[in-house]
Design an enzyme around this catalytic site. Structure first.
Site, PDB file in Angstrom:
ATOM      1  N   TYR A  64      -2.221  -1.801  10.320  1.00 44.99           N
ATOM      2  CA  TYR A  64      -2.181  -1.834   8.849  1.00 44.99           C
ATOM      3  C   TYR A  64      -0.853  -1.259   8.360  1.00 44.99           C
ATOM      4  CZ  TYR A  64      -3.975  -1.217   4.042  1.00 44.99           C
ATOM      5  OH  TYR A  64      -4.173  -1.273   2.682  1.00 44.99           O
ATOM      6  N   SER A  79       0.878  -1.172   0.000  1.00 48.16           N
ATOM      7  CA  SER A  79       0.000   0.000   0.000  1.00 48.16           C
ATOM      8  C   SER A  79       0.912   1.217   0.000  1.00 48.16           C
ATOM      9  CB  SER A  79      -0.843  -0.023   1.284  1.00 48.16           C
ATOM     10  OG  SER A  79      -1.417   1.242   1.531  1.00 48.16           O
TER      11      SER A  79
HETATM   12  P1  NAD Z   1     -11.754  -5.969  -0.619  1.00 43.72           P
HETATM   13  O1  NAD Z   1     -12.399  -5.863   0.727  1.00 43.72           O
HETATM   14  O2  NAD Z   1     -12.507  -5.575  -1.827  1.00 43.72           O
HETATM   15  O3  NAD Z   1     -11.223  -7.462  -0.836  1.00 43.72           O
HETATM   16  C1  NAD Z   1     -10.497  -8.148   0.142  1.00 43.72           C
HETATM   17  C2  NAD Z   1     -10.750  -9.636  -0.008  1.00 43.72           C
HETATM   18  O4  NAD Z   1      -9.925 -10.320   0.951  1.00 43.72           O
HETATM   19  C3  NAD Z   1     -12.210 -10.032   0.296  1.00 43.72           C
HETATM   20  O5  NAD Z   1     -12.727 -10.838  -0.749  1.00 43.72           O
HETATM   21  C4  NAD Z   1     -12.110 -10.830   1.603  1.00 43.72           C
HETATM   22  O6  NAD Z   1     -13.073 -11.866   1.715  1.00 43.72           O
HETATM   23  C5  NAD Z   1     -10.683 -11.383   1.498  1.00 43.72           C
HETATM   24  N1  NAD Z   1     -10.130 -11.780   2.797  1.00 43.72           N
HETATM   25  C6  NAD Z   1     -10.206 -11.115   3.972  1.00 43.72           C
HETATM   26  N2  NAD Z   1      -9.618 -11.820   4.937  1.00 43.72           N
HETATM   27  C7  NAD Z   1      -9.151 -12.963   4.358  1.00 43.72           C
HETATM   28  C8  NAD Z   1      -8.447 -14.091   4.842  1.00 43.72           C
HETATM   29  N3  NAD Z   1      -8.109 -14.209   6.134  1.00 43.72           N
HETATM   30  N4  NAD Z   1      -8.105 -15.063   3.971  1.00 43.72           N
HETATM   31  C9  NAD Z   1      -8.457 -14.967   2.665  1.00 43.72           C
HETATM   32  N5  NAD Z   1      -9.136 -13.932   2.155  1.00 43.72           N
HETATM   33  C10 NAD Z   1      -9.482 -12.938   3.004  1.00 43.72           C
HETATM   34  O7  NAD Z   1     -10.392  -5.141  -0.459  1.00 43.72           O
HETATM   35  P2  NAD Z   1      -9.367  -4.534  -1.541  1.00 43.72           P
HETATM   36  O8  NAD Z   1      -9.450  -3.077  -1.426  1.00 43.72           O
HETATM   37  O9  NAD Z   1      -9.505  -5.195  -2.847  1.00 43.72           O
HETATM   38  O10 NAD Z   1      -7.984  -4.945  -0.861  1.00 43.72           O
HETATM   39  C11 NAD Z   1      -7.128  -5.944  -1.372  1.00 43.72           C
HETATM   40  C12 NAD Z   1      -5.711  -5.664  -0.897  1.00 43.72           C
HETATM   41  O11 NAD Z   1      -5.281  -4.408  -1.417  1.00 43.72           O
HETATM   42  C13 NAD Z   1      -5.550  -5.576   0.623  1.00 43.72           C
HETATM   43  O12 NAD Z   1      -4.335  -6.213   1.006  1.00 43.72           O
HETATM   44  C14 NAD Z   1      -5.473  -4.103   0.878  1.00 43.72           C
HETATM   45  O13 NAD Z   1      -4.764  -3.778   2.048  1.00 43.72           O
HETATM   46  C15 NAD Z   1      -4.737  -3.641  -0.368  1.00 43.72           C
HETATM   47  N6  NAD Z   1      -4.888  -2.216  -0.673  1.00 43.72           N
HETATM   48  C16 NAD Z   1      -6.115  -1.698  -0.965  1.00 43.72           C
HETATM   49  C17 NAD Z   1      -6.217  -0.343  -1.248  1.00 43.72           C
HETATM   50  C18 NAD Z   1      -7.534   0.298  -1.593  1.00 43.72           C
HETATM   51  O14 NAD Z   1      -7.574   1.528  -1.639  1.00 43.72           O
HETATM   52  N7  NAD Z   1      -8.592  -0.444  -1.832  1.00 43.72           N
HETATM   53  C19 NAD Z   1      -5.079   0.472  -1.220  1.00 43.72           C
HETATM   54  C20 NAD Z   1      -3.859  -0.091  -0.902  1.00 43.72           C
HETATM   55  C21 NAD Z   1      -3.767  -1.449  -0.635  1.00 43.72           C
END
Ligand code: NAD
Length: 258
Positions: free
Chosen positions: A153, A140
Site C-alpha cells: 500500500y 494517502s
Molecule cells: P472502500 O472500501 O469504502 O471503497 C473502495 C471501493 O473500491 C469499493 O467500492 C470496492 O468495491 C472498489 N474496488 C476495489 N477493488 C476494485 C477494482 N479492482 N476495480 C474497481 N473497484 C474496486 O474504501 P475507501 O476508504 O473509500 O477507499 C477509497 C480510496 O481512498 C482507496 O484508494 C484508499 O486507498 C484511499 N484512502 C482511504 C483512506 C481511508 O482512511 N479510508 C485514507 C487514505 C486513502
C-alpha cells in the site's frame, strides 16, 4: 469554481466510501457522473441514489478491456470525460515477511495498474475532445509516510505521486492537470476492517489503534471525513489552469505537514 455543470466525471471505486462521496458531490455540482466499481450491482445502486445525472459502470480497474469498455460507454452515454478520479483501492495488513507475492501483486495491480489504465483512457478522451481536464489520483498520507504492515500500500501510494507528475508534464500542452489527494484516516469500510486487524498485529486494543496509531500524529485527534475529501476533490476538479498540477493535497488534520 465548484460549478461542474456540463462536465463529465468518471470516479472509480465509487460504490462505497470516499469514491461514492465524491461522485455524489460532483453530481450535486452539476456534472454527469459515471459511478465505476468492480461491484457493478452496488455501482448501479449508488448511481440510482445520486440526485442528478449518474450511471453505474462495471469496471475492474486491473482489467484493461473492462477499463476501455467502461470509458467507451461513458463517452457514448455521457460524453467525453473531463474529470477522472482514480480512487478504487483495498488494504491488506501484513508484516512484509509474511506477505505472499500474490497479495503484493494484487495490491500493486489495483492501485498502480488501475491508476495507469484509467489515466491513459481519460487522457485519450481529454486530448480527443480538445477540452483537457483534471485527473485526480487517490493517494494517502501513506504517499508521504510509511507505517508497519502496509508495504504494498505504501509503495503504491508513493508511486502515484510519480505518475501524477508525469501526467502533469505530458498533459500540460492539452490542458490536462493531474494531482493527488492524500487523505488521513476516514471511517470507511476499508478502515473499519483494518482496526481489528491492526489491533491483532500490534497487540493493542481497538481504541488504542485509533488513538495511538491512526490519529496519533494529527493536530486534534480527529478523523478526516468523507465531506472533507469530497470538498478537496471538488476544488481540484474545478480548478481552471495548469497553475495547480503535479501536486499532492494532504487532507489529514495535520498528519504529515509538507
Ligand atoms: P472502500 O472500501 O469504502 O471503497 C473502495 C471501493 O473500491 C469499493 O467500492 C470496492 O468495491 C472498489 N474496488 C476495489 N477493488 C476494485 C477494482 N479492482 N476495480 C474497481 N473497484 C474496486 O474504501 P475507501 O476508504 O473509500 O477507499 C477509497 C480510496 O481512498 C482507496 O484508494 C484508499 O486507498 C484511499 N484512502 C482511504 C483512506 C481511508 O482512511 N479510508 C485514507 C487514505 C486513502
Amino acid at each position: 469554481m465548484n460549478d461542474l455543470t456540463g462536465k463529465v466525471a468518471l470516479v472509480t471505486g465509487a460504490a462505497s466510501g470516499i469514491g461514492r462521496a465524491i461522485a455524489t458531490a460532483y453530481a450535486k455540482a452539476g456534472a454527469r457522473v459515471a459511478v465505476a466499481d468492480i461491484d457493478h450491482q452496488r455501482a448501479d445502486e449508488a448511481a440510482a441514489e445520486i440526485h442528478g445525472h449518474a450511471i453505474g459502470i462495471a469496471m475492474d480497474v486491473t482489467d484493461e478491456a473492462q477499463v476501455e469498455s467502461g470509458f467507451a460507454r461513458t463517452e457514448r452515454e455521457l460524453g467525453a470525460v473531463d474529470i477522472l478520479v482514480s480512487n478504487a483501492g483495498v488494504q491488506i495488513i501484513s508484516p512484509l515477511v509474511e506477505l505472499s507475492f500474490a497479495d503484493w501483486k494484487r495490491m500493486l495491480a489495483i492501485h498502480m495498474d488501475g491508476a495507469f489504465l484509467t489515466s491513459r483512457a481519460a487522457m485519450r478522451q481529454m486530448i480527443a475532445s480538445g477540452r483537457g481536464g483534471s485527473i485526480i489520483l487517490m493517494g494517502s498520507a501513506h504517499s508521504h509516510v510509511a507505517s508497519k504492515f502496509k508495504a504494498p500500500y505504501v509503495a503504491a501510494k508513493h508511486g502515484l505521486l510519480g505518475l501524477a507528475r508525469v501526467i502533469a508534464k505530458e498533459g500540460a500542452a492539452s490542458g490536462i492537470r493531474s494531482n493527488v489527494i492524500c487523505p488521513g484516516f476516514v471511517r470507511t469500510p476499508l478502515v473499519e476492517k483494518q482496526i481489528p486487524e491492526q489491533a491483532r498485529e500490534l497487540g493493542m486494543s481497538e481504541d488504542e489503534v485509533i488513538r495511538n496509531v491512526m490519529l496519533r500524529d494529527t493536530v486534534d485527534g480527529e478523523f478526516t471525513t468523507l465531506e472533507d475529501i469530497a470538498d478537496a476533490a471538488l476544488f481540484l476538479a474545478g480548478f481552471g489552469s495548469n497553475a495547480l498540477t503535479g501536486q499532492s493535497l494532504v487532507v489529514t488534520h495535520g498528519w504529515h505537514m509538507q
